[in-house]
Design an enzyme around this catalytic site. Structure first.
Site, short mmCIF file in Angstrom:
data_model
loop_
_atom_site.label_atom_id
_atom_site.label_comp_id
_atom_site.label_asym_id
_atom_site.label_seq_id
_atom_site.Cartn_x
_atom_site.Cartn_y
_atom_site.Cartn_z
N GLU A 275 1.11 -0.51 -5.14
CA GLU A 275 0.14 0.56 -5.39
C GLU A 275 0.97 1.84 -5.52
O GLU A 275 1.33 2.47 -4.52
CB GLU A 275 -0.87 0.69 -4.25
N ASP B 158 0.82 -1.20 0.00
CA ASP B 158 0.00 0.00 0.00
C ASP B 158 0.86 1.25 0.00
O ASP B 158 1.93 1.30 0.60
CB ASP B 158 -0.89 -0.02 1.25
#
Length: 742
Positions: A475, A422
């Site tokens: 990401e 993330d």
């Protein structure tokens, strides 16, 4: 050790120095093992001391029998007991508390516990199995069962482990400091799995709020915040065939179709009016989710973070226990059994993992030993303004190793098939979301976070060695070069990067009224300019269906029929575009409502044919994607894609070929207006019959069923640079996929 002498006769020999006494009483002693436990007297005997505030009396019995060896005498210091014994032998303490008696070995009779190599690797930042080293480990020492606790707090003046077992009294179990690693340790005999515990830490300026264990393998159920002693993981793994074949399944030329979900809100037990009564356990989820994902043909599921997190509203993206599955859905064993069940069914499991930042809860990592230990001390480096969180100081070897070990913990101990990392963009840039003067340049004067870059490269290299075949997915929303390029060629080493540019452009296009799409025509085609610069995943994730952005179907323009047609066309466009696929739960059947983590999906919508149609289309798209190599085996190669029509903005029509490695094509034609187009001519590479393998406007998807009767025969009319062509009926707001026959 068969007799004890009167305390008065040997008082000076039994009592420690006054400063030691004062330090024990005030719970400030840096080396309690130097005072407590057995100490040889130099003549074959020993002095035993125990500091047990609240104890009424203490007897000493043999370790291997109930033979009474003597008593520890109370002293002038409340809670301090001591006695001299003529002989040395292993012993236990029989402690009489008000209303209870406890018999156990003396924690201070055990020597140093952690091996020097463990401590060296930890300090170096390269301990690959830290979750079996630090934290609370159920084990036996010298044949005695119990729990070994170890925690890193190098700037603490004293650390104690506290819990119900010592009435949360930090004087009872102060720990031993292992120089120079800064790790504190203690073995508490006879303690068992299931005990709640925290660390009481005396910092430079006093006692800190009780801290949960950074290395906890299990936790209490939020909102409770204590760590729990976990049994060694005991999962009946039956996934050897999956694990052995995983590297093959995960090759870049294989299909990868990911169903992203939030465990607590996918499906729940609800009452008569639809309110959530409770969330399902891992076992209940497996019974419902696995058949559903199998039916829809996804290759993998991706779970939003299931590492323990204090605030459910963070969706798991602010975790505090990087090694513990959340207690919300069951035990660590239950989670392992869930992963095993997915593998047995042929479904891979990817976890969202958050190494970028952590919440500032008082019981967590923030100022863990009274100093900025896990985070940067300077808020210009260590405070995340967007999320009110703290940023890991990955330039510190112990923190670097802590996060490295977290990744390996999930991949190795829980057989996880990949980590979606993330907020990588926030890790790469020191000035991420900061204005001038709000950030600190790197040692070279630049904006790149060199420590985080080194960490990500090291992480991906280590994962490739330690967990072969596991996917590492970034990401990453910027133009950082080489995210999915190997580290030996200067890249970050990820397997895939989320294609945020494609997501943004394609959603912006599809939300336009078809009347105006001609002016945005290049937004759908622009992604092909850079489609092979990285290995990409096309993500329609949870972030696109929350916070007022509308659900996927509710982004679509037009009346009800047009919204569904647009959604079907968009999904068909996505599945036939180069790049692996990711779709968030609820999008697969056209949920109208934005996702809410406190409610389950609106499953009742599946009683309506339009929603059933979208769901059936997604299943058929997944099967098409898996069955036809042209749609997946050259995803990262320009020779796998060929434009036929990319410039018909007037009609909002696109046409392209997807080519497999063996030279088999599929023709994809998209019409993004609600106008049916009869006899639209498109050049094709092969003469003969072209079979319609998918029509997003088909009646079985609740479309208008406008198409080509199952196929068309080519004409000897050159077009679009091809030697022959086909005249197709293009459905309104529809996508066709055709295959040459013969």
């Amino acid at each position: 050790m068969s007799s004890s002498k009167d305390l008065g006769a040997v008082k000076q020999a039994l009592l420690p120095e006054q400063q030691d006494i004062e330090a024990l009483i005030s719970a400030q002693h840096r080396d309690p093992f130097a005072v407590l436990g057995p100490h040889p007297d130099g003549q074959g005997g020993q002095v035993i001391r125990a500091f047990l505030p609240g104890a009424l009396s203490v007897k000493v019995v043999a370790r291997d029998s109930d033979d009474l060896l003597g008593s520890l005498h109370g002293t002038d210091v409340a809670g301090l007991f001591a006695a001299h014994f003529d002989h040395t032998q292993p012993y236990r303490l029989r402690i009489n508390w008000a209303g209870a008696e406890q018999t156990s070995e003396d924690p201070y009779s055990f020597g140093p516990l952690l091996g020097e190599m463990d401590l060296y690797l930890f300090a170096e930042g390269n301990h690959r199995d830290l979750s079996s080293c630090l934290g609370a480990q159920v084990m036996s020492v010298d044949g005695v069962p119990g729990v070994r606790f170890a925690v890193w707090a190098p700037n603490a003046r004293r650390v104690s482990v506290v819990g119900d077992f010592n009435i949360w009294d930090g004087r009872r179990h102060p720990m031993r400091l292992r120089h120079p690693s800064g790790v504190w340790e203690i073995f508490i005999p006879r303690l068992e799995a299931g005990e709640a515990y925290k660390y009481e830490i005396l910092g430079e300026h006093g006692i800190l709020p009780l801290k949960a264990d950074p290395m906890a393998l299990a936790t209490q159920l939020p909102p409770d915040t204590a760590s729990k002693v976990a049994s060694p993981l005991a999962v009946d793994w039956q996934d050897s065939a999956w694990m052995e074949g995983r590297a093959e399944y995960h090759r870049p030329d294989k299909p990868l179709s990911i169903y992203e979900l939030h465990v607590g809100s996918w499906q729940c037990e609800v009452d008569d009016v639809g309110d959530v009564e409770r969330q399902y356990s891992w076992q209940e989820l497996a019974e419902r989710l696995i058949p559903y994902v199998t039916q829809l043909g996804f290759t993998h599921i991706e779970l939003m973070p299931i590492m323990e997190h204090p605030f459910g509203g963070s969706w798991g993206y602010q975790p505090l226990s990087q090694f513990a599955p959340t207690a919300r859905y069951g035990s660590p064993d239950d989670f392992g059994a869930f992963v095993n069940a997915c593998h047995v069914a042929g479904i891979g499991v990817i976890l969202d993992w958050v190494p970028a930042h952590f919440p500032n809860d008082a019981h967590g990592l923030a100022q863990f030993d009274g100093t900025a230990l896990y985070e940067y001390a300077d808020p210009r480096e260590g405070f995340h303004q967007d999320w009110n969180t703290l940023i890991y100081n990955l330039g510190r070897t112990e923190v670097h190793g802590f996060m490295l070990a977290s990744a390996l913990h999930w991949l190795k101990h829980f057989h996880i098939d990949g980590l979606r990392v993330d907020a990588v963009a926030s890790m790469l840039y020191r000035d991420y979301s900061r204005k001038a003067g709000e950030w600190v340049p790197n040692r070279l004067g630049g904006r790149e976070n060199l420590e985080a870059i080194d960490f990500l490269r090291h992480l991906n290299d280590v994962v490739a060695l330690e967990a072969p075949g596991a996917l590492m997915i970034a990401e990453e929303s910027t133009a950082w070069p080489g995210v999915s390029q190997s580290t030996e060629h200067g890249g970050l080493g990820f397997s895939y990067k989320w294609n945020m540019g494609w997501m943004h452009d394609s959603l912006h296009y599809i939300q336009q009224d078809p009347l105006y799409r001609a002016h945005h025509h290049n937004e759908l085609s622009f992604g092909l300019v850079y489609a092979w610069s990285e290995r990409f995943i096309l993500p329609i994730s949870h972030d696109e269906v929350v916070h007022g952005k509308h659900s996927l179907i509710d982004k679509m323009p037009g009346d009800r029929w047009q919204k569904f047609a647009n959604l079907r066309a968009y999904l068909s466009f996505m599945w036939t575009h180069p790049g692996k696929k990711l779709l968030f739960m609820g999008c697969e059947f056209g949920q109208w409502r934005e996702w809410n983590h406190d409610q389950q999906l609106d499953w009742y919508l599946l009683q309506y044919p339009e929603h059933q149609g979208v769901q059936k289309l997604v299943g058929d798209l997944n099967r098409l994607y898996r069955d036809f190599a042209a749609l997946h085996d050259q995803d990262d190669a320009p020779q796998g894609f060929q434009w036929l029509i990319g410039d018909d903005a007037t009609n909002s029509v696109y046409a392209w070929l997807r080519w497999s490695k063996d030279g088999s094509p599929l023709l994809v034609v998209a019409n993004f207006t609600p106008v049916p187009r009869e006899g639209y001519r498109i050049g094709v590479p092969f003469a003969g019959t072209w079979h319609e393998v998918l029509n997003s406007d088909a009646g079985l998807y609740a479309g208008s069923n406008y198409g080509n009767g199952g196929g068309v025969v080519s004409d000897d009319l050159p077009s679009h640079g091809q030697g022959c062509s086909v005249a197709l009926n293009l459905p309104p707001l529809g996508v066709l996929v055709l295959q040459p026959m013969g």
